[in-house]
Structure formats: structure tokens, C-alpha cells
Design a protein around this motif. Structure first.
Motif, mmCIF file in Angstrom:
data_model
loop_
_atom_site.group_PDB
_atom_site.id
_atom_site.type_symbol
_atom_site.label_atom_id
_atom_site.label_comp_id
_atom_site.label_asym_id
_atom_site.label_seq_id
_atom_site.Cartn_x
_atom_site.Cartn_y
_atom_site.Cartn_z
ATOM 1 N N UNK A 154 0.826 -1.203 0.000
ATOM 2 C CA UNK A 154 0.000 0.000 0.000
ATOM 3 C C UNK A 154 0.862 1.256 0.000
ATOM 4 N N UNK A 155 1.948 1.233 0.768
ATOM 5 C CA UNK A 155 2.839 2.394 0.826
ATOM 6 C C UNK A 155 3.495 2.658 -0.529
ATOM 7 N N UNK A 156 3.937 1.603 -1.190
ATOM 8 C CA UNK A 156 4.564 1.762 -2.498
ATOM 9 C C UNK A 156 3.547 2.291 -3.505
ATOM 10 N N UNK A 157 2.339 1.752 -3.478
ATOM 11 C CA UNK A 157 1.293 2.184 -4.406
ATOM 12 C C UNK A 157 0.920 3.655 -4.191
ATOM 13 N N UNK A 158 1.076 4.127 -2.951
ATOM 14 C CA UNK A 158 0.756 5.517 -2.639
ATOM 15 C C UNK A 158 1.909 6.465 -2.917
ATOM 16 N N UNK A 159 3.012 5.936 -3.472
ATOM 17 C CA UNK A 159 4.136 6.790 -3.838
ATOM 18 C C UNK A 159 5.175 6.993 -2.769
ATOM 19 N N UNK A 160 5.183 6.101 -1.749
ATOM 20 C CA UNK A 160 6.149 6.252 -0.662
ATOM 21 C C UNK A 160 7.272 5.226 -0.749
ATOM 22 N N UNK A 161 7.519 4.692 -1.934
ATOM 23 C CA UNK A 161 8.511 3.635 -2.073
ATOM 24 C C UNK A 161 9.927 4.038 -1.734
#
Length: 288
Positions: A265-272
Motif C-alpha cells: 500500500x505504501x509503495x502504491x501511494x508513492x512512498x517507495x
């Protein structure tokens, strides 16, 4: 003379509290819903009250350690608390603590809520500590009395803060134990001795990983820093191996799966590009 104290509730923890007050020289009155509980306290010099009202009347400092919040309410409501300092060490939620503070204050007493970070055997020892929140004046007045139980840590005037600190630490503990239990389940599928694995590898590894917590906290306070280690995108890509291995070894991945979902979810939200501290803010974001 040391401050007289009353202890309401003589379960394992309440008995330890009363025993410690007695050992420190405090005149101690005890009460329990089931009469005669912990008879050893009588031989140590405790005064046993027949009713909660009688117990409260005996001392200016009233320490409550009952089973649940409902029991605290049913025990205290309607009793004369005027002029007393009531210290509630019953496990509760922040909202329950605030509600109890309102009722106790309305009854004319000063209120402190407490979160005990110890098991009964640790009470009175150097490793135990107790969070307190509520009326600061009451804490300052009785901090010396309360310090015989454990190191006191006052965390604020909001009566719910001690419970929040308590629950936060317990949450961290259970999360750590959950990971350790999963690790032991994995190892045991190949008959690796749990004791040697834990002592040689698991404890040192977890201890080393704990050193990253202060930097995570600093990022939460001061904003993201450059990620020196594995960012969330890298960790999310590799995390499936943990779940796949568990399944292949016949171990239920239920303790691991939520973290994997959060990483994705974090990666999908741009926090990768963030590190693990980035997950904290994601947890505080309302769903949807």
C-alpha cells in the motif's frame, strides 16, 4: 509517619502493591470484593476493611487495582471520595481513564491514572516503572509514596495519556513477540533446537534491529531523511519471500501478512523511497 494508603483489589498485582507499601512502612488498608483474599497481608500488618467505603475512609491515598474498568465504576460510584487522591492502576483504555477521571473529580477527589509496566514479581524492584497522568499536583504530592512501587513517570495532565503510553508499549511488545513466534515456528519445522537458535541468533538480531528505532522516531518528529538502507519499494519486493517460505514450510503466515499488505500500500501511494518510518503515517491515515 509515612502516608497511609488504601489498596482496593487483591488480585496478583493488587497484592504485590499492598505488600510493597507495607514493606516500605506505609500504614496499609486493603479491601477485596471476595473477603479473605491474600491472607498473608494480615500477618504483614495490613488492616482489612469490610467494605470499599470503609477502606477509602481509612487513607488519603487510594490505589485501585481491579480487574476491569466496569469493576472500578461499580466499586467507586456513590462512595465518599471527597479530599482523597485516587490512583487507578486498573488496565484501561484512554477513553475509559478520562471517563473515570470525570466521575472521580465530580466526587471531590483528585485523580491519577496509571499504567503498570511490570508483572507482579517486579513491583518494588529496579526494572519496574509506572506511567501516571492526571492532576499534576496530586502526582507531585504523592510521587514519593508511589515510587516505592516502581519508578514513576508522569506523562501529562490528560488522564488518558498513561493508558495510551501503556497500550503503545504493549503493542510494540506483542508485535515483537509475534515476529519471534513466527521465526520459532519456521525453525521448528526442520527440527532446529529453539533454545540455541534463540540465544545465538534471534535475540542478538532483534537487539541489533532495535537500534534503528531512535532514527525512525527522529524522522517522525523532524521529517523524512535520505534512506541509507533498504527503502520500502525494495522491502515490498522481497517481502513475498517471507510469506512464500512460511507456506512452503507449513507455517501459517497470519502474523506476517498485514505487514506485507502495508508495504504494498505504501509503495502504491508513492512512498517507495521512504524507509519503515513511512508506514507510521500510513497507519494514521483513515481508510478510503
Amino acid at each position: 509517619m509515612k502516608t497511609p494508603v488504601t489498596v482496593l483489589g487483591l488480585g496478583a498485582m493488587g497484592t504485590a502493591l499492598a505488600r510493597t507499601f507495607l514493606a516500605a512502612g506505609h500504614p496499609t488498608t486493603v479491601w477485596n470484593r471476595t473477603p479473605g483474599r491474600s491472607p498473608e497481608l494480615d500477618t504483614l500488618g495490613a488492616d482489612r476493611a469490610a467494605t470499599a467505603a470503609e477502606a477509602i475512609a481509612a487513607s488519603p491515598l487510594v490505589v485501585v487495582c481491579l480487574l476491569v474498568d466496569d469493576t472500578v465504576r461499580s466499586t467507586l460510584d456513590g462512595l465518599d471520595l471527597a479530599g482523597k487522591t485516587v490512583v487507578n492502576l486498573t488496565n484501561s483504555t484512554p477513553d475509559q481513564a478520562r471517563a473515570t477521571a470525570e466521575r472521580v473529580t465530580a466526587a471531590g477527589a483528585q485523580y491519577l491514572d496509571g499504567g503498570i509496566m511490570a508483572v507482579p514479581a517486579m513491583i518494588g524492584g529496579p526494572a519496574a516503572f509506572i506511567f501516571y497522568s492526571g492532576v499534576e499536583e496530586a502526582f507531585e504530592k504523592h510521587s514519593g509514596d508511589l515510587s516505592v512501587l516502581a519508578k514513576p513517570a508522569y506523562v501529562g495532565a490528560d488522564a488518558g495519556l498513561a493508558a495510551l503510553y501503556d497500550i503503545a508499549l504493549l503493542s510494540g511488545m506483542y508485535g515483537m513477540f509475534g515476529g519471534a513466534q513466527h521465526a520459532l515456528a519456521l525453525i521448528s519445522t526442520e527440527q532446529v533446537p529453539a533454545t540455541s537458535f534463540t540465544e545465538q541468533f534471534l535475540v542478538p538480531w532483534l537487539t541489533a534491529m532495535l537500534t534503528s528505532l531512535p532514527s525512525m522516531a527522529r524522522e517522525l518528529d523532524n521529517g523524512p531523511a535520505d534512506t541509507a538502507g533498504s527503502n520500502l519499494a525494495m522491502q515490498a519486493a522481497a517481502y513475498d519471500n517471507l510469506v512464500t517460505t512460511a507456506q512452503a514450510q507449513g507455517v501459517d503466515p497470519r502474523l506476517l501478512a498485514p505487514m506485507g499488505e502495508l508495504l504494498r500500500e505504501a509503495v502504491a501511494a508513492g512512498h517507495g523511497d521512504r524507509d519503515l518510518s513511512g508506514l507510521v503515517d500510513l497507519l494514521k491515515t483513515p481508510a478510503g
